[in-house]
Design an enzyme around this catalytic site. Sequence first.
Site, PDB file in Angstrom:
ATOM      1  N   ASP A  19     -34.660   0.107  29.386  1.00  0.00           N
ATOM      2  CA  ASP A  19     -35.622  -0.042  28.297  1.00  0.00           C
ATOM      3  C   ASP A  19     -36.793  -0.943  28.724  1.00  0.00           C
ATOM      4  O   ASP A  19     -36.624  -1.835  29.552  1.00  0.00           O
ATOM      5  CB  ASP A  19     -34.910  -0.653  27.088  1.00  0.00           C
ATOM      6  CG  ASP A  19     -35.708  -0.511  25.815  1.00  0.00           C
ATOM      7  OD1 ASP A  19     -36.585   0.374  25.751  1.00  0.00           O
ATOM      8  OD2 ASP A  19     -35.463  -1.282  24.873  1.00  0.00           O
ATOM      9  N   ASN A  67     -35.205  10.431  21.319  1.00  0.00           N
ATOM     10  CA  ASN A  67     -36.518  10.284  21.950  1.00  0.00           C
ATOM     11  C   ASN A  67     -37.462  11.455  21.682  1.00  0.00           C
ATOM     12  O   ASN A  67     -38.668  11.354  21.939  1.00  0.00           O
ATOM     13  CB  ASN A  67     -36.373  10.090  23.461  1.00  0.00           C
ATOM     14  CG  ASN A  67     -35.873   8.715  23.851  1.00  0.00           C
ATOM     15  OD1 ASN A  67     -35.301   8.523  24.916  1.00  0.00           O
ATOM     16  ND2 ASN A  67     -36.058   7.734  22.973  1.00  0.00           N
TER      17      ASN A  67
END
Length: 241
Positions: A19, A67
Amino acid sequence: MPKPIRDGAGPRHVAVIMDGNGRWAQRRGRPRLFGHHAGAKRVREIVEACPDVGVKYLTIFAFSTENWKRTQSEVAGLMSLFRRYITKEARGLKEENVQVRFIGDRVKLDNKLIKLMDELELLTSNCTGVNLTIAINYGGRDEVARATKRLAQDVAAGKLDPNEVNEETLPKYLDTCVLPDPDLVIRTSGEARISNFLLWQSAYAEYEFIDTLWPDFGAEEFSRLVNAYGTRERRYGGVKA
């Protein structure tokens, strides 16, 4: 050079939630995709560090089922990045004896990407070094739902006795059925959540939430976290005598 740890003390399987790519780019005044490209370059460094610290299995979270909610341009850019990464890295991964697998639901992926994934898995199928698993269009809940559906189909077909279903049965239907459960899960970028990643498999994993953004995460920090794992007392619900 990563610092080695004593045999048996470190994690055999490390999973990473990569991330912080977008924030890394934005802090530099660049588009988010610039950060994703920088992050992709870090993967090779961490894969190469694994043998030195005794890590046999590395699983990385590349793209989640959630996503798809991102902008169309970012999603398209990520899919293009995945295709370029596989094409560029395939030969090197093979030469470094890295076996590559992909987990996740491939239905929504484009045919060219699926073909490249299949080819890379086949190309590296006989490699015996690090096992690199890449999660694309992956979500822990989605994986369990798909596994449960396959299990139910086997019950309906008479291949499986429902009375014999237990907690050892479902893992045989998961995407990760050939992998050991992760010992250590690392999340970069300062966020302290697991984001639907390896929900079943990580029931007894140790977690490390670190502030480093993924494009800045290197072999030295990876080694430090792997070594720190060896100092933890793992009781799996029991009490030390």
